[in-house]
Design an enzyme around this catalytic site. Structure first.
Site, short mmCIF file in Angstrom:
data_model
loop_
_atom_site.label_atom_id
_atom_site.label_comp_id
_atom_site.label_asym_id
_atom_site.label_seq_id
_atom_site.Cartn_x
_atom_site.Cartn_y
_atom_site.Cartn_z
CB SER A 87 43.55 49.47 45.09
OG SER A 87 44.52 48.45 45.15
CG ASP B 85 43.75 45.49 37.79
OD1 ASP B 85 44.86 45.03 38.14
OD2 ASP B 85 42.86 45.81 38.59
CG HIS C 227 45.41 47.76 40.38
ND1 HIS C 227 44.31 47.02 40.72
CD2 HIS C 227 45.95 48.19 41.55
CE1 HIS C 227 44.19 46.99 42.04
NE2 HIS C 227 45.17 47.71 42.56
#
Length: 346
Positions: free
Chosen positions: A178, A283, A313
């Site tokens: 991320s 995601d 995600h």
């Protein structure tokens, strides 16, 4: 102070981070965002230790050394392992390497690749706005470069003994999830454009797990998420984190946020090592991540893409013992050891 002049909340990320109108930041325990029944089994055989890499900013990293570096026959113990520098997720606003889920993921990477893993803490917004985190990532790599230089040039000088004994400084991989994947991209650009000299260290590849990017122009999924997209991470959440971490007044086309935005550096002449991009089908950023990889491919950068359709995600840290993480470790292992296997076959 009267109620009409009391500071008011101008940004609120799920009650865990609040930015007040007078600039005060109020933080509560981020553990409330994680399931209360979390259980993270230990990974036997992995040693770990915390080391300061930037005393001026009070920043440390956690070094993991697997049993493969210390046990078995003498020849195996002497064989150096690749180094994986890892930056955790958290939207540039949350997280530390000591969180149980981050710690477990790094234990697994160290044991199962195997590799010497360095899990890096970095400064967070809104107290330290971007590009502070990118600068810290560059500082961590510079620290590793200096460790290598110390080992090879100054006998007996201060260096971390595990790195001296077990790390192959010619096979360094820069990974993250991320926001950490975003950081991996940006240090790749700094290094590949000559802004971040790392020799004699050799960066052999970058690993981006569900990278956190954005842009003023939304993708279709960001603008109107389809039913298949996981509700655990929304466009609204992402927007709040960007507002808390970007320079005040910056838009989502800031160069840190949008690698291909109007103010971002051209990447055509930037030298990239191999890049592995892992995207998750559920995601909200899946389409954006695939576009990122496609743009690099158009510029003839060496990019590999792995899509895990049923994942969401930041699944790697959300479920460090989940099937998605199991598959990701298998994919990363192939990526890290592919070069070595090809060299051995020659």
């Amino acid at each position: 102070m009267s109620s009409d002049t009391a500071p008011r909340v101008i940004e609120d990320y799920r009650g865990v981070i609040q930015l007040l109108s007078d600039g005060t930041v109020v933080r509560s325990d981020p553990a409330v965002l994680r399931p209360s029944d979390e259980h993270f089994p230990d990974v036997p055989g992995v040693q770990w230790e915390d080391v300061v890499y930037d005393a001026a900013h009070g920043l440390s990293l956690r070094v993991y050394r697997p049993a493969a570096a210390t046990a078995g026959d003498a020849a195996r113990a002497k064989k150096k392992l690749p180094v994986l520098m890892y930056f955790h997720s958290g939207g540039f606003c949350l997280g530390t390497f000591s969180q149980p889920n981050f710690h477990t993921g790094c234990l697994r990477l160290a044991s199962e690749l195997p590799a010497v893993v360095l899990s890096v803490d970095y400064r967070l917004g809104p107290e330290h706005r971007l590009p502070a985190a990118i600068n810290d990532a560059a500082a961590a790599l510079s620290w590793l470069r200096d460790q290598h230089a110390t080992v090879v040039s100054v006998a007996g000088a201060h260096h971390h003994p595990w790195l001296a004994e077990s790390a192959d400084f010619t096979r360094v991989f820069v990974a993250g999830e991320s926001s950490g994947a975003n950081m991996s991209h940006h240090v790749a650009v700094r290094h590949g454009s000559g802004q971040l000299p790392l020799a004699p260290l050799r960066v052999a590849g970058h690993v981006l797990l569900t990278p956190f990017f954005s842009g003023v122009q939304r993708t279709a999924a960001e603008a109107s998420p389809p039913p298949a997209v996981s509700p655990s991470f929304t466009t609204e959440m992402a927007d709040t984190m960007w507002r808390l971490s970007l320079p005040v007044g910056a838009t989502r086309d800031h160069p840190v946020t949008n690698p291909f935005g109007p103010d971002s550096p051209a990447l055509g002449t930037v030298v990239f090592p191999r890049v592995l991009v892992v995207s998750a089908g559920r995601d909200i950023l899946h389409e954006r991540v695939l576009r990122y990889a496609a743009r690099l491919e158009e510029m003839d950068k060496p990019v590999e893409v792995a899509v895990l359709e049923g994942q969401e995600h930041a699944f790697f840290s959300r479920q460090p013992w989940g099937e998605g993480t199991n598959e990701t470790i298998r994919v990363v292992k192939r990526f890290v050891y592919r070069e070595n296997a090809a060299t051995s076959a020659e």
